[in-house]
Scaffold this motif. Sequence first.
Motif, PDB file in Angstrom:
ATOM      1  N   GLU A 361     -13.269 -24.557   5.589  1.00 20.47           N
ATOM      2  CA  GLU A 361     -14.700 -24.772   5.821  1.00 20.47           C
ATOM      3  C   GLU A 361     -15.421 -25.069   4.512  1.00 20.47           C
ATOM      4  O   GLU A 361     -16.303 -25.942   4.456  1.00 20.47           O
ATOM      5  CB  GLU A 361     -15.304 -23.539   6.490  1.00 20.47           C
ATOM      6  CG  GLU A 361     -16.796 -23.697   6.813  1.00 20.47           C
ATOM      7  CD  GLU A 361     -17.392 -22.460   7.460  1.00 20.47           C
ATOM      8  OE1 GLU A 361     -18.626 -22.415   7.616  1.00 20.47           O
ATOM      9  OE2 GLU A 361     -16.635 -21.531   7.794  1.00 20.47           O
ATOM     10  N   GLU A 362     -15.058 -24.352   3.470  1.00 16.96           N
ATOM     11  CA  GLU A 362     -15.663 -24.599   2.154  1.00 16.96           C
ATOM     12  C   GLU A 362     -15.362 -26.013   1.684  1.00 16.96           C
ATOM     13  O   GLU A 362     -16.247 -26.735   1.201  1.00 16.96           O
ATOM     14  CB  GLU A 362     -15.124 -23.597   1.131  1.00 16.96           C
ATOM     15  CG  GLU A 362     -15.532 -22.160   1.352  1.00 16.96           C
ATOM     16  CD  GLU A 362     -14.796 -21.228   0.407  1.00 16.96           C
ATOM     17  OE1 GLU A 362     -15.122 -21.228  -0.796  1.00 16.96           O
ATOM     18  OE2 GLU A 362     -13.885 -20.505   0.856  1.00 16.96           O
ATOM     19  N   LEU A 363     -14.113 -26.417   1.806  1.00 11.02           N
ATOM     20  CA  LEU A 363     -13.691 -27.719   1.290  1.00 11.02           C
ATOM     21  C   LEU A 363     -14.360 -28.875   2.018  1.00 11.02           C
ATOM     22  O   LEU A 363     -14.788 -29.853   1.398  1.00 11.02           O
ATOM     23  CB  LEU A 363     -12.169 -27.841   1.394  1.00 11.02           C
ATOM     24  CG  LEU A 363     -11.369 -26.850   0.533  1.00 11.02           C
ATOM     25  CD1 LEU A 363      -9.889 -26.930   0.873  1.00 11.02           C
ATOM     26  CD2 LEU A 363     -11.592 -27.117  -0.952  1.00 11.02           C
ATOM     27  N   TRP A 364     -14.478 -28.775   3.347  1.00 13.73           N
ATOM     28  CA  TRP A 364     -15.071 -29.881   4.107  1.00 13.73           C
ATOM     29  C   TRP A 364     -16.592 -29.895   4.032  1.00 13.73           C
ATOM     30  O   TRP A 364     -17.220 -30.871   4.439  1.00 13.73           O
ATOM     31  CB  TRP A 364     -14.619 -29.834   5.560  1.00 13.73           C
ATOM     32  CG  TRP A 364     -13.179 -30.212   5.732  1.00 13.73           C
ATOM     33  CD1 TRP A 364     -12.167 -29.429   6.200  1.00 13.73           C
ATOM     34  CD2 TRP A 364     -12.588 -31.479   5.421  1.00 13.73           C
ATOM     35  NE1 TRP A 364     -10.979 -30.114   6.187  1.00 13.73           N
ATOM     36  CE2 TRP A 364     -11.210 -31.387   5.721  1.00 13.73           C
ATOM     37  CE3 TRP A 364     -13.074 -32.681   4.919  1.00 13.73           C
ATOM     38  CZ2 TRP A 364     -10.319 -32.441   5.537  1.00 13.73           C
ATOM     39  CZ3 TRP A 364     -12.199 -33.733   4.721  1.00 13.73           C
ATOM     40  CH2 TRP A 364     -10.840 -33.613   5.034  1.00 13.73           C
ATOM     41  N   ALA A 365     -17.182 -28.837   3.471  1.00 12.27           N
ATOM     42  CA  ALA A 365     -18.644 -28.830   3.306  1.00 12.27           C
ATOM     43  C   ALA A 365     -19.088 -29.699   2.134  1.00 12.27           C
ATOM     44  O   ALA A 365     -20.258 -30.091   2.053  1.00 12.27           O
ATOM     45  CB  ALA A 365     -19.141 -27.396   3.100  1.00 12.27           C
ATOM     46  N   CYS A 366     -18.159 -30.027   1.241  1.00 11.61           N
ATOM     47  CA  CYS A 366     -18.512 -30.803   0.039  1.00 11.61           C
ATOM     48  C   CYS A 366     -18.924 -32.220   0.401  1.00 11.61           C
ATOM     49  O   CYS A 366     -18.271 -32.895   1.191  1.00 11.61           O
ATOM     50  CB  CYS A 366     -17.316 -30.830  -0.915  1.00 11.61           C
ATOM     51  SG  CYS A 366     -17.597 -31.796  -2.411  1.00 11.61           S
ATOM     52  N   THR A 367     -20.014 -32.689  -0.206  1.00 10.06           N
ATOM     53  CA  THR A 367     -20.502 -34.053   0.026  1.00 10.06           C
ATOM     54  C   THR A 367     -19.998 -35.032  -1.026  1.00 10.06           C
ATOM     55  O   THR A 367     -20.358 -36.209  -1.001  1.00 10.06           O
ATOM     56  CB  THR A 367     -22.050 -34.082   0.010  1.00 10.06           C
ATOM     57  OG1 THR A 367     -22.511 -33.768  -1.310  1.00 10.06           O
ATOM     58  CG2 THR A 367     -22.622 -33.081   1.003  1.00 10.06           C
ATOM     59  N   ASN A 379     -18.408 -29.364 -18.941  1.00  9.87           N
ATOM     60  CA  ASN A 379     -17.673 -30.489 -18.323  1.00  9.87           C
ATOM     61  C   ASN A 379     -16.535 -30.060 -17.393  1.00  9.87           C
ATOM     62  O   ASN A 379     -15.491 -30.709 -17.341  1.00  9.87           O
ATOM     63  CB  ASN A 379     -17.133 -31.429 -19.412  1.00  9.87           C
ATOM     64  CG  ASN A 379     -18.215 -32.297 -19.994  1.00  9.87           C
ATOM     65  OD1 ASN A 379     -19.386 -32.164 -19.667  1.00  9.87           O
ATOM     66  ND2 ASN A 379     -17.842 -33.199 -20.891  1.00  9.87           N
ATOM     67  N   ILE A 380     -16.737 -28.977 -16.655  1.00  9.80           N
ATOM     68  CA  ILE A 380     -15.772 -28.571 -15.634  1.00  9.80           C
ATOM     69  C   ILE A 380     -15.963 -29.451 -14.404  1.00  9.80           C
ATOM     70  O   ILE A 380     -17.083 -29.848 -14.087  1.00  9.80           O
ATOM     71  CB  ILE A 380     -15.967 -27.083 -15.291  1.00  9.80           C
ATOM     72  CG1 ILE A 380     -15.531 -26.221 -16.487  1.00  9.80           C
ATOM     73  CG2 ILE A 380     -15.210 -26.682 -14.040  1.00  9.80           C
ATOM     74  CD1 ILE A 380     -15.895 -24.764 -16.349  1.00  9.80           C
ATOM     75  N   ASN A 381     -14.855 -29.736 -13.702  1.00 15.65           N
ATOM     76  CA  ASN A 381     -14.913 -30.654 -12.564  1.00 15.65           C
ATOM     77  C   ASN A 381     -14.357 -29.987 -11.306  1.00 15.65           C
ATOM     78  O   ASN A 381     -13.185 -30.160 -10.957  1.00 15.65           O
ATOM     79  CB  ASN A 381     -14.113 -31.923 -12.877  1.00 15.65           C
ATOM     80  CG  ASN A 381     -14.407 -33.044 -11.898  1.00 15.65           C
ATOM     81  OD1 ASN A 381     -14.670 -32.810 -10.726  1.00 15.65           O
ATOM     82  ND2 ASN A 381     -14.342 -34.274 -12.378  1.00 15.65           N
ATOM     83  N   PRO A 382     -15.183 -29.229 -10.559  1.00 13.90           N
ATOM     84  CA  PRO A 382     -14.709 -28.614  -9.309  1.00 13.90           C
ATOM     85  C   PRO A 382     -14.327 -29.647  -8.250  1.00 13.90           C
ATOM     86  O   PRO A 382     -13.476 -29.386  -7.401  1.00 13.90           O
ATOM     87  CB  PRO A 382     -15.913 -27.781  -8.842  1.00 13.90           C
ATOM     88  CG  PRO A 382     -16.798 -27.638 -10.037  1.00 13.90           C
ATOM     89  CD  PRO A 382     -16.576 -28.875 -10.851  1.00 13.90           C
ATOM     90  N   LEU A 383     -14.963 -30.822  -8.303  1.00  6.85           N
ATOM     91  CA  LEU A 383     -14.732 -31.834  -7.277  1.00  6.85           C
ATOM     92  C   LEU A 383     -13.280 -32.299  -7.255  1.00  6.85           C
ATOM     93  O   LEU A 383     -12.728 -32.582  -6.181  1.00  6.85           O
ATOM     94  CB  LEU A 383     -15.671 -33.025  -7.495  1.00  6.85           C
ATOM     95  CG  LEU A 383     -15.594 -34.143  -6.449  1.00  6.85           C
ATOM     96  CD1 LEU A 383     -15.875 -33.603  -5.050  1.00  6.85           C
ATOM     97  CD2 LEU A 383     -16.565 -35.265  -6.793  1.00  6.85           C
ATOM     98  N   GLU A 384     -12.636 -32.381  -8.414  1.00  7.78           N
ATOM     99  CA  GLU A 384     -11.235 -32.810  -8.452  1.00  7.78           C
ATOM    100  C   GLU A 384     -10.353 -31.860  -7.638  1.00  7.78           C
ATOM    101  O   GLU A 384      -9.456 -32.301  -6.912  1.00  7.78           O
ATOM    102  CB  GLU A 384     -10.740 -32.877  -9.901  1.00  7.78           C
ATOM    103  CG  GLU A 384     -11.246 -34.079 -10.679  1.00  7.78           C
ATOM    104  CD  GLU A 384     -10.605 -34.177 -12.055  1.00  7.78           C
ATOM    105  OE1 GLU A 384      -9.785 -33.289 -12.408  1.00  7.78           O
ATOM    106  OE2 GLU A 384     -10.915 -35.135 -12.781  1.00  7.78           O
ATOM    107  N   ILE A 385     -10.605 -30.565  -7.763  1.00  8.11           N
ATOM    108  CA  ILE A 385      -9.816 -29.577  -7.014  1.00  8.11           C
ATOM    109  C   ILE A 385     -10.088 -29.708  -5.523  1.00  8.11           C
ATOM    110  O   ILE A 385      -9.164 -29.673  -4.695  1.00  8.11           O
ATOM    111  CB  ILE A 385     -10.148 -28.158  -7.514  1.00  8.11           C
ATOM    112  CG1 ILE A 385      -9.741 -28.017  -8.986  1.00  8.11           C
ATOM    113  CG2 ILE A 385      -9.458 -27.099  -6.648  1.00  8.11           C
ATOM    114  CD1 ILE A 385     -10.118 -26.690  -9.617  1.00  8.11           C
TER     115      ILE A 385
END
Length: 432
Positions: A361-367, A379-385
């Motif tokens: 649910e957390e992962l699919w909530a990302c836009t 410069n951390i990139n949570p989106l890549e994970i």
Amino acid sequence: MIGQLIFFIVLGAAIYLFWKNAAKIRRNILLGREVNRTDVPGQRWRIMAKVALGQSKMTKRPIAAILHLFVYVGFVIINIEVLEILIDGVFGAHRVFSKPLGSLYGLFIGSFEVLAILVLASCVIFLIRRNILRLKRFTGQEMTAWPKSDANYILITEILLMTAFLTMNAADHKLQLLHYGHYVQAGSFPVSDFIGPLLPANAASLAFVERFCWWFHIIGILAFLNYLPYSKHFHILLAFPNTYYSNLNPKGRFSNMASVTNEVKAMLDPSFVPAATEAGRFGAKDVTDLTWKNLMDAYTCTECGRCTSVCPANITGKKLSPRKIMMDTRDRVTEVGDNMDKNGKDFTDNKALLDDYITREELWACTTCNACVEACPVNINPLEIIIEMRSYMVMEESQAPASLNNMFGNTENNGAPWKYSQADRFNWAKAE
């Protein structure tokens, strides 16, 4: 000589323990897949100087930026005096830099004291913001008892260290005026002079206070150093390599999977012969499927909450918190490393980052808007994970929300995300 011997033992033990724990974190980071982040070194050095050293991305929140600058600059520069303390401890000397620096020594010590009081005041304000004002970005489902305590421990430690530093100088100055023992007259004390009247007048008592604060300050610094590998404050060291190894591609640009690219090329050109590649997993289920840079990101996370505070999914009440993604990744890779230490490198605990730590649910909530990437001060990139874990769910498990499955089916059958056939695509434009 006894004091010097004790100092050697304490210093040696502190350096050994830090080296051992830092090496373990390095090992954990290198559990990730290889990725090349050594190209264009000149640009990378500039990014590191601007973002890590210059703290350019902190300025988006001016109050926090100014306070953090005081703590950052003050703590770094004051540690120049720690170098003097180390030399004094090794050789049994006192204020060893006073003679070679001459009149400049007073300027340095005076500047250190001004910075020390700024660090102390900033840490007090940070404590108030976290514990009394309770700013929203310091809360959240992932901000359990330990993350909150961790931040408070560091702030309290810095307050105690700065207090000990100023009290040490105040006692030292009074002993200098009394011409007591080896306390030669050296330095300027614009801040600690105000502490002097609160200290005893007796020389022996002053010497005890000065020595106690001296030992407290240096042992506190060494304890702080060894606390870093267990704390979010390891970013003090990792921010520099993490920004150096930043992703230089434009934000939002995804990397193509070589295996998928070869399949498409073979479909378009039957004569295409792909190079032999080792079979691998699509996307990421566990931390070992991520890159070493993703894992370095996790260990560099400052838990400041800037990413989560600008996340549109989080703002609208979704479960997603980019900060939690990074904290969960760090917790999982630490767990994997601990399991290796206890049970060997081939041990499997039948757990994974997906599902056991981070929910679907957390992962699919990302836009995929990149707001979290833009907001991060290091410069951390949570989106890549997030994207890697989504790729695993879709390409390995064939699992996705119904709306996406409809889009995939339409793309496969109609060559477009919509349910209309290609022949009917421009019907809307036909005149009646």
